[in-house]
Motif scaffolding. Structure first.
Motif, PDB file in Angstrom:
ATOM      1  N   ARG A 173       4.964   3.334   4.347  1.00  0.00           N
ATOM      2  CA  ARG A 173       3.968   3.263   5.413  1.00  0.00           C
ATOM      3  C   ARG A 173       3.214   4.587   5.560  1.00  0.00           C
ATOM      4  N   ALA A 174       3.934   5.719   5.434  1.00  0.00           N
ATOM      5  CA  ALA A 174       3.271   7.017   5.529  1.00  0.00           C
ATOM      6  C   ALA A 174       2.233   7.193   4.433  1.00  0.00           C
ATOM      7  N   ALA A 175       2.511   6.618   3.253  1.00  0.00           N
ATOM      8  CA  ALA A 175       1.584   6.713   2.126  1.00  0.00           C
ATOM      9  C   ALA A 175       0.426   5.730   2.239  1.00  0.00           C
ATOM     10  N   GLY A 176       0.477   4.854   3.222  1.00  0.00           N
ATOM     11  CA  GLY A 176      -0.570   3.850   3.363  1.00  0.00           C
ATOM     12  C   GLY A 176      -0.384   2.666   2.441  1.00  0.00           C
ATOM     13  N   GLY A 177       0.823   2.534   1.864  1.00  0.00           N
ATOM     14  CA  GLY A 177       1.082   1.433   0.943  1.00  0.00           C
ATOM     15  C   GLY A 177       0.243   1.549  -0.311  1.00  0.00           C
ATOM     16  N   CYS A 178      -0.004   0.427  -0.947  1.00  0.00           N
ATOM     17  CA  CYS A 178      -0.878   0.397  -2.119  1.00  0.00           C
ATOM     18  C   CYS A 178      -2.330   0.508  -1.665  1.00  0.00           C
ATOM     19  N   ASP A 179      -3.146   1.128  -2.486  1.00  0.00           N
ATOM     20  CA  ASP A 179      -4.569   1.246  -2.181  1.00  0.00           C
ATOM     21  C   ASP A 179      -5.211  -0.127  -2.336  1.00  0.00           C
ATOM     22  N   PRO A 180      -5.675  -0.745  -1.245  1.00  0.00           N
ATOM     23  CA  PRO A 180      -6.216  -2.100  -1.341  1.00  0.00           C
ATOM     24  C   PRO A 180      -7.542  -2.176  -2.085  1.00  0.00           C
ATOM     25  N   ARG A 181      -8.146  -1.008  -2.349  1.00  0.00           N
ATOM     26  CA  ARG A 181      -9.405  -0.999  -3.100  1.00  0.00           C
ATOM     27  C   ARG A 181      -9.173  -1.138  -4.594  1.00  0.00           C
ATOM     28  N   ILE A 182      -7.906  -0.996  -5.020  1.00  0.00           N
ATOM     29  CA  ILE A 182      -7.553  -1.052  -6.432  1.00  0.00           C
ATOM     30  C   ILE A 182      -6.775  -2.332  -6.689  1.00  0.00           C
ATOM     31  N   PHE A 183      -7.233  -3.125  -7.648  1.00  0.00           N
ATOM     32  CA  PHE A 183      -6.622  -4.435  -7.896  1.00  0.00           C
ATOM     33  C   PHE A 183      -5.166  -4.298  -8.322  1.00  0.00           C
ATOM     34  N   ILE A 184      -4.900  -3.390  -9.264  1.00  0.00           N
ATOM     35  CA  ILE A 184      -3.544  -3.168  -9.778  1.00  0.00           C
ATOM     36  C   ILE A 184      -3.066  -1.792  -9.347  1.00  0.00           C
ATOM     37  N   GLN A 185      -1.873  -1.729  -8.785  1.00  0.00           N
ATOM     38  CA  GLN A 185      -1.367  -0.521  -8.139  1.00  0.00           C
ATOM     39  C   GLN A 185      -0.593   0.413  -9.058  1.00  0.00           C
ATOM     40  N   ASP A 186      -0.411   0.053 -10.323  1.00  0.00           N
ATOM     41  CA  ASP A 186       0.530   0.753 -11.198  1.00  0.00           C
ATOM     42  C   ASP A 186       0.314   2.268 -11.247  1.00  0.00           C
ATOM     43  N   GLU A 187      -0.925   2.716 -11.363  1.00  0.00           N
ATOM     44  CA  GLU A 187      -1.203   4.146 -11.486  1.00  0.00           C
ATOM     45  C   GLU A 187      -1.242   4.848 -10.136  1.00  0.00           C
ATOM     46  N   SER A 188      -1.835   4.217  -9.148  1.00  0.00           N
ATOM     47  CA  SER A 188      -2.087   4.917  -7.883  1.00  0.00           C
ATOM     48  C   SER A 188      -0.879   4.959  -6.954  1.00  0.00           C
ATOM     49  N   LEU A 189      -0.071   3.910  -6.930  1.00  0.00           N
ATOM     50  CA  LEU A 189       1.038   3.873  -5.980  1.00  0.00           C
ATOM     51  C   LEU A 189       2.023   5.023  -6.172  1.00  0.00           C
ATOM     52  N   PRO A 190       2.456   5.353  -7.397  1.00  0.00           N
ATOM     53  CA  PRO A 190       3.382   6.488  -7.543  1.00  0.00           C
ATOM     54  C   PRO A 190       2.811   7.793  -6.988  1.00  0.00           C
ATOM     55  N   LEU A 191       1.521   8.023  -7.193  1.00  0.00           N
ATOM     56  CA  LEU A 191       0.905   9.252  -6.694  1.00  0.00           C
ATOM     57  C   LEU A 191       0.831   9.243  -5.175  1.00  0.00           C
ATOM     58  N   ARG A 192       0.519   8.104  -4.589  1.00  0.00           N
ATOM     59  CA  ARG A 192       0.450   8.010  -3.130  1.00  0.00           C
ATOM     60  C   ARG A 192       1.825   8.246  -2.505  1.00  0.00           C
ATOM     61  N   LEU A 193       2.862   7.649  -3.098  1.00  0.00           N
ATOM     62  CA  LEU A 193       4.211   7.861  -2.590  1.00  0.00           C
ATOM     63  C   LEU A 193       4.629   9.322  -2.741  1.00  0.00           C
ATOM     64  N   ALA A 194       4.375   9.885  -3.915  1.00  0.00           N
ATOM     65  CA  ALA A 194       4.805  11.255  -4.202  1.00  0.00           C
ATOM     66  C   ALA A 194       4.133  12.263  -3.290  1.00  0.00           C
ATOM     67  N   HIS A 195       2.906  12.002  -2.913  1.00  0.00           N
ATOM     68  CA  HIS A 195       2.162  12.932  -2.053  1.00  0.00           C
ATOM     69  C   HIS A 195       2.833  13.087  -0.692  1.00  0.00           C
ATOM     70  N   HIS A 196       3.535  12.060  -0.242  1.00  0.00           N
ATOM     71  CA  HIS A 196       4.142  12.083   1.089  1.00  0.00           C
ATOM     72  C   HIS A 196       5.659  12.238   1.054  1.00  0.00           C
ATOM     73  N   ALA A 197       6.253  12.320  -0.138  1.00  0.00           N
ATOM     74  CA  ALA A 197       7.704  12.343  -0.263  1.00  0.00           C
ATOM     75  C   ALA A 197       8.253  13.760  -0.290  1.00  0.00           C
ATOM     76  N   ARG A 198       9.523  13.882   0.099  1.00  0.00           N
ATOM     77  CA  ARG A 198      10.237  15.161   0.008  1.00  0.00           C
ATOM     78  C   ARG A 198      11.041  15.252  -1.276  1.00  0.00           C
ATOM     79  N   ARG A 199      11.649  14.140  -1.662  1.00  0.00           N
ATOM     80  CA  ARG A 199      12.548  14.157  -2.808  1.00  0.00           C
ATOM     81  C   ARG A 199      12.442  12.834  -3.570  1.00  0.00           C
ATOM     82  N   PHE A 200      12.486  12.951  -4.883  1.00  0.00           N
ATOM     83  CA  PHE A 200      12.299  11.814  -5.785  1.00  0.00           C
ATOM     84  C   PHE A 200      13.408  11.805  -6.822  1.00  0.00           C
ATOM     85  N   VAL A 201      13.888  10.608  -7.166  1.00  0.00           N
ATOM     86  CA  VAL A 201      14.894  10.478  -8.217  1.00  0.00           C
ATOM     87  C   VAL A 201      14.309   9.665  -9.373  1.00  0.00           C
TER      88      VAL A 201
END
Length: 215
Positions: A173-201
Motif C-alpha cells: 500500500r505504501a508503494a501504491g501497489g502496481c502502477d495502473p498506467r502500465i498494463f504489465i507490472q513485471d518491471e515496475s512493481l519491484p522498483l516501486r516496492l524497493a523504493h519504500h522497503a527497508r529490507r529485502f530477501v
C-alpha cells in the motif's frame, strides 16, 4: 466474518483454464498448510477460466474468485485483488506457476526470521505440461541474500521480474501497489516496492515452476 488470514495469495488470471487445476492442487497440497486465502482475479478471460475456477473452488478452502468482463491487464487486477485481501502478507503469483509444496511457508519463515518487508523467490522452467510438474521443495535451509538497500539491489539485479513475491500489505500500500498506467507490472512493481522497503530477501531457490508448454 471469520478472522483475517495471515497470507492473501493474489493471482491475476487471463485465459489459463487448462493450467488452473494443477495450480490449485499445488496450493491444496502445501505442507505445512498455511493460514491463507486465495484470491484469483479473472481479467476478462475468453476460455472459461472464471467458470473453471468456480468448479475447482471446493478443492481449496479459502479460494475466492473475482470475475471481470473486461481485459484491463495484470497491474490493475493485482491491485484489485490486493484491495479485497485481508491478510497481513500478500503473495503475488502468476496464474501459470505451480508452487513448491513448502513454498508459502518457507517464504513466510524467511520474512519473519530476517525482518524483511518483501521476499522474492525464483521461478523454475519446465518442459513438462503443468499437470505433470512435480515441484521440488524449497527445503528448510535454502540459499538467500538479505539486502538493506533494496532499491539498489533490485535496480542492479536480474531475475526479479517474475511474479514470485511475498510482500507485507503495508509495503504494497505504501508503494501504491502496481502502477495502473502500465498494463504489465513485471518491471515496475519491484522498483516501486524497493523504493519504500527497508529490507529485502532474494531467495535463491525456486518457489514455483512454470511450464514452457503453457496449458
Amino acid at each position: 466474518m471469520s478472522a483475517a488470514p495471515a497470507i492473501s495469495v493474489i493471482i491475476p488470471v487471463f485465459d489459463k483454464a487448462d493450467v488452473l487445476e494443477a495450480v490449485i492442487d499445488a496450493f491444496a497440497a502445501q505442507d505445512p498448510m498455511p493460514d491463507a486465502e486465495y484470491i484469483f482475479v479473472d481479467d476478462g478471460s475468453t476460455d472459461g477460466s472464471a467458470a473453471r475456477l468456480a468448479d475447482l473452488a471446493p478443492r481449496l478452502p479459502g479460494l475466492r474468485v473475482i470475475a471481470n468482463s473486461d481485459n484491463a491487464g495484470p497491474s490493475r487486477r493485482v491491485n484489485q485483488g490486493a484491495a479485497a485481501a485481508r491478510g497481513r502478507l500478500l503473495c503475488l503469483l502468476d496464474a501459470d506457476e505451480i508452487i513448491a509444496p513448502d513454498g508459502l511457508a518457507r517464504m513466510a519463515d524467511l520474512m519473519a526470521e530476517t525482518g524483511a518487508d518483501f521476499v522474492h523467490g525464483k521461478v523454475a522452467r519446465s518442459d513438462l505440461a503443468p499437470r505433470d510438474i512435480v515441484p521440488v521443495p524449497v527445503g528448510a535451509a535454502p540459499s538467500y541474500v538479505v539486502s538493506d538497500t533494496p532499491l539498489a539491489t533490485i535496480a542492479a539485479g536480474r531475475g526479479f521480474v517474475r511474479m514470485a513475491w511475498l510482500v507485507t500489505a503495508d509495503l504494497f500500500r505504501a508503494a501504491g501497489g502496481c502502477d495502473p498506467r502500465i498494463f504489465i507490472q513485471d518491471e515496475s512493481l519491484p522498483l516501486r516496492l524497493a523504493h519504500h522497503a527497508r529490507r529485502f530477501v532474494d531467495l535463491r531457490a525456486a518457489v514455483t515452476t512454470a511450464s514452457r508448454l503453457g496449458g
